[in-house]
Scaffold this active site. Structure first.
Site, mmCIF file in Angstrom:
data_model
loop_
_atom_site.group_PDB
_atom_site.id
_atom_site.type_symbol
_atom_site.label_atom_id
_atom_site.label_comp_id
_atom_site.label_asym_id
_atom_site.label_seq_id
_atom_site.Cartn_x
_atom_site.Cartn_y
_atom_site.Cartn_z
ATOM 1 C CG ASP A 26 31.163 37.266 30.072
ATOM 2 O OD1 ASP A 26 32.078 36.637 30.630
ATOM 3 O OD2 ASP A 26 30.189 37.731 30.683
ATOM 4 C CD1 TRP A 31 33.069 27.029 24.948
ATOM 5 C CD2 TRP A 31 35.021 26.217 25.728
ATOM 6 N NE1 TRP A 31 33.581 26.177 23.995
ATOM 7 C CE2 TRP A 31 34.770 25.667 24.451
ATOM 8 C CE3 TRP A 31 36.181 25.839 26.400
ATOM 9 C CZ2 TRP A 31 35.652 24.773 23.836
ATOM 10 C CZ3 TRP A 31 37.049 24.945 25.796
ATOM 11 C CH2 TRP A 31 36.782 24.423 24.529
ATOM 12 C CG HIS A 43 40.929 32.909 29.940
ATOM 13 N ND1 HIS A 43 39.794 33.663 29.777
ATOM 14 C CD2 HIS A 43 41.105 32.782 31.277
ATOM 15 C CE1 HIS A 43 39.300 33.973 30.967
ATOM 16 N NE2 HIS A 43 40.075 33.444 31.889
ATOM 17 C CD1 TRP A 75 44.179 45.402 36.801
ATOM 18 C CD2 TRP A 75 45.786 43.883 36.514
ATOM 19 N NE1 TRP A 75 44.927 45.781 35.704
ATOM 20 C CE2 TRP A 75 45.911 44.874 35.514
ATOM 21 C CE3 TRP A 75 46.700 42.818 36.523
ATOM 22 C CZ2 TRP A 75 46.909 44.821 34.537
ATOM 23 C CZ3 TRP A 75 47.699 42.779 35.545
ATOM 24 C CH2 TRP A 75 47.794 43.775 34.586
ATOM 25 C CG LEU A 137 39.032 44.341 11.518
ATOM 26 C CD1 LEU A 137 37.548 44.669 11.461
ATOM 27 C CD2 LEU A 137 39.223 42.966 12.150
ATOM 28 N NE ARG A 200 27.504 42.100 34.778
ATOM 29 C CZ ARG A 200 27.183 40.816 34.921
ATOM 30 N NH1 ARG A 200 25.982 40.475 35.316
ATOM 31 N NH2 ARG A 200 28.063 39.872 34.664
ATOM 32 C CB ILE A 201 27.674 48.326 29.610
ATOM 33 C CG1 ILE A 201 28.573 48.935 28.546
ATOM 34 C CG2 ILE A 201 27.666 49.162 30.886
ATOM 35 C CD1 ILE A 201 28.078 50.226 27.939
ATOM 36 C CB SER A 202 31.214 44.785 32.325
ATOM 37 O OG SER A 202 30.296 43.865 32.828
HETATM 38 C C1 FPP Z 1 35.675 36.828 30.036
HETATM 39 O O1 FPP Z 1 35.283 35.503 30.249
HETATM 40 C C2 FPP Z 1 36.947 36.844 29.373
HETATM 41 C C3 FPP Z 1 38.065 37.527 29.795
HETATM 42 C C4 FPP Z 1 38.103 38.356 31.003
HETATM 43 C C5 FPP Z 1 39.336 37.414 29.069
HETATM 44 C C6 FPP Z 1 39.247 37.631 27.587
HETATM 45 C C7 FPP Z 1 40.474 37.133 26.997
HETATM 46 C C8 FPP Z 1 40.567 36.449 25.830
HETATM 47 C C9 FPP Z 1 39.434 36.150 24.933
HETATM 48 C C10 FPP Z 1 41.833 35.888 25.385
HETATM 49 C C11 FPP Z 1 42.958 36.807 25.091
HETATM 50 C C12 FPP Z 1 42.752 37.843 24.110
HETATM 51 C C13 FPP Z 1 43.725 38.263 23.249
HETATM 52 C C14 FPP Z 1 43.631 39.630 22.706
HETATM 53 C C15 FPP Z 1 44.846 37.440 22.833
HETATM 54 P P1 FPP Z 1 35.174 34.979 31.745
HETATM 55 O O2 FPP Z 1 36.460 34.393 32.164
HETATM 56 O O3 FPP Z 1 34.684 36.069 32.641
HETATM 57 O O4 FPP Z 1 34.091 33.859 31.600
HETATM 58 P P2 FPP Z 1 33.068 33.373 32.717
HETATM 59 O O5 FPP Z 1 32.148 34.548 32.964
HETATM 60 O O6 FPP Z 1 32.400 32.233 32.063
HETATM 61 O O7 FPP Z 1 33.845 32.980 33.926
#
Ligand code: FPP
Length: 245
Positions: A26, A31, A43, A75, A137, A200-202
């Site tokens: 998260d 960031w 991302h 989504w 892994l 949270r576990i979400s």
């Molecule tokens: C949560 O941060 C992150 C996500 C919902 C996406 C996770 C995806 C990646 C790390 C990249 C792709 C992964 C692979 C397997 C190639 P957020 O956007 O909710 O952050 P915020 O809470 O700061 O808005």
């Protein structure tokens, strides 16, 4: 050849018996926001971080690493953001989790994969097949994953099977049900980590995390490193797990 003087238990000590760590990655959006950049840059950075972390976790000797990459609820985000995350899945499944870059890490996808864009579903299956015999892994990527959804899908599969085989209701046990989960054969995570300060576990690994130890850090996902994993293991090793006893 150097003689092996340590016992297997000692060799395993840096991991304190931990085989499986699950991470809710998260904080990509925050960031990027801190740097006045669009969310998709966060991302992208988050994905690059995962690419590095899996190598470090493999070198550390960790057996299983599960990561929450996209939930059944994600989504609902802006179409543009969803598309940019799907683009990252395509790129990583094609370029980094397979082929020249990866000769050791076994990849497994969990979630309602059939509802994903077809090409991602197919690529995912190919990568799973190609890496199935790798011995390092195991990276478990949760895409279009929800813990409740996984349990409902498992219940449906079990019911179909019970009807086919005329099995008695008494045979529905936790152990029997577990076989229908996406994670069957993978040990439950000893540690679940969530980055970015959220507590949270979400909807992540609801069944499997029943007795996991939780570790929360304020570090945003793109800044999370193997050193944070080591800290989580250190904290875990000082906790007493009672499993309700
Ligand atoms: C949560 O941060 C992150 C996500 C919902 C996406 C996770 C995806 C990646 C790390 C990249 C792709 C992964 C692979 C397997 C190639 P957020 O956007 O909710 O952050 P915020 O809470 O700061 O808005």
């Amino acid at each position: 050849m150097k003689e092996l003087t340590s016992s297997p238990a000692e060799l395993n000590e840096p991991l304190a018996g931990v085989e499986h760590i699950a991470i809710i990655m998260d904080g990509n959006g925050r960031w990027a926001k801190k740097r006045l950049m669009p969310r998709n840059v966060g991302h992208k950075k988050g994905a690059e971080n995962l690419r590095k972390l899996i190598k470090d976790a493999d070198s550390l000797g960790l057996k299983y690493l599960s990561v929450y990459a996209f939930s059944t609820e994600n989504w609902k985000r802006d179409k543009e953001e969803v598309e940019s995350i799907m683009g990252l899945f395509r790129k990583y499944l094609t370029e980094y989790f397979t082929g020249n870059e990866n000769k050791n890490i076994r990849v497994k996808l969990i979630g309602n994969l059939e509802a994903l864009p077809k090409d991602i579903f197919q690529k995912g299956k190919e990568v799973e097949k190609e890496t199935a015999n790798y011995t390092g892994l195991t990276l478990i990527i949760a895409i279009n994953y929800g813990g409740r959804d996984e349990i409902v899908r498992a219940a449906k599969k079990m019911l179909i099977n019970l009807q086919k085989t005329n099995t008695l209701i008494e045979n529905i046990t936790e152990a029997a049900f577990e076989k229908y989960l996406d994670t069957y054969t993978i040990p439950h995570p000893e540690i679940v980590i969530r980055t970015s300060g959220e507590l949270r576990i979400s909807n992540f690994l609801l069944w499997q995390a029943a007795y996991s130890e939780f570790y929360f850090t304020n570090t945003l996902w793109p800044d999370f490193t193997i050193e944070d994993i080591k800290k989580a293991i250190e904290e875990y090793s000082s906790r007493e797990r009672r499993f309700g006893k």
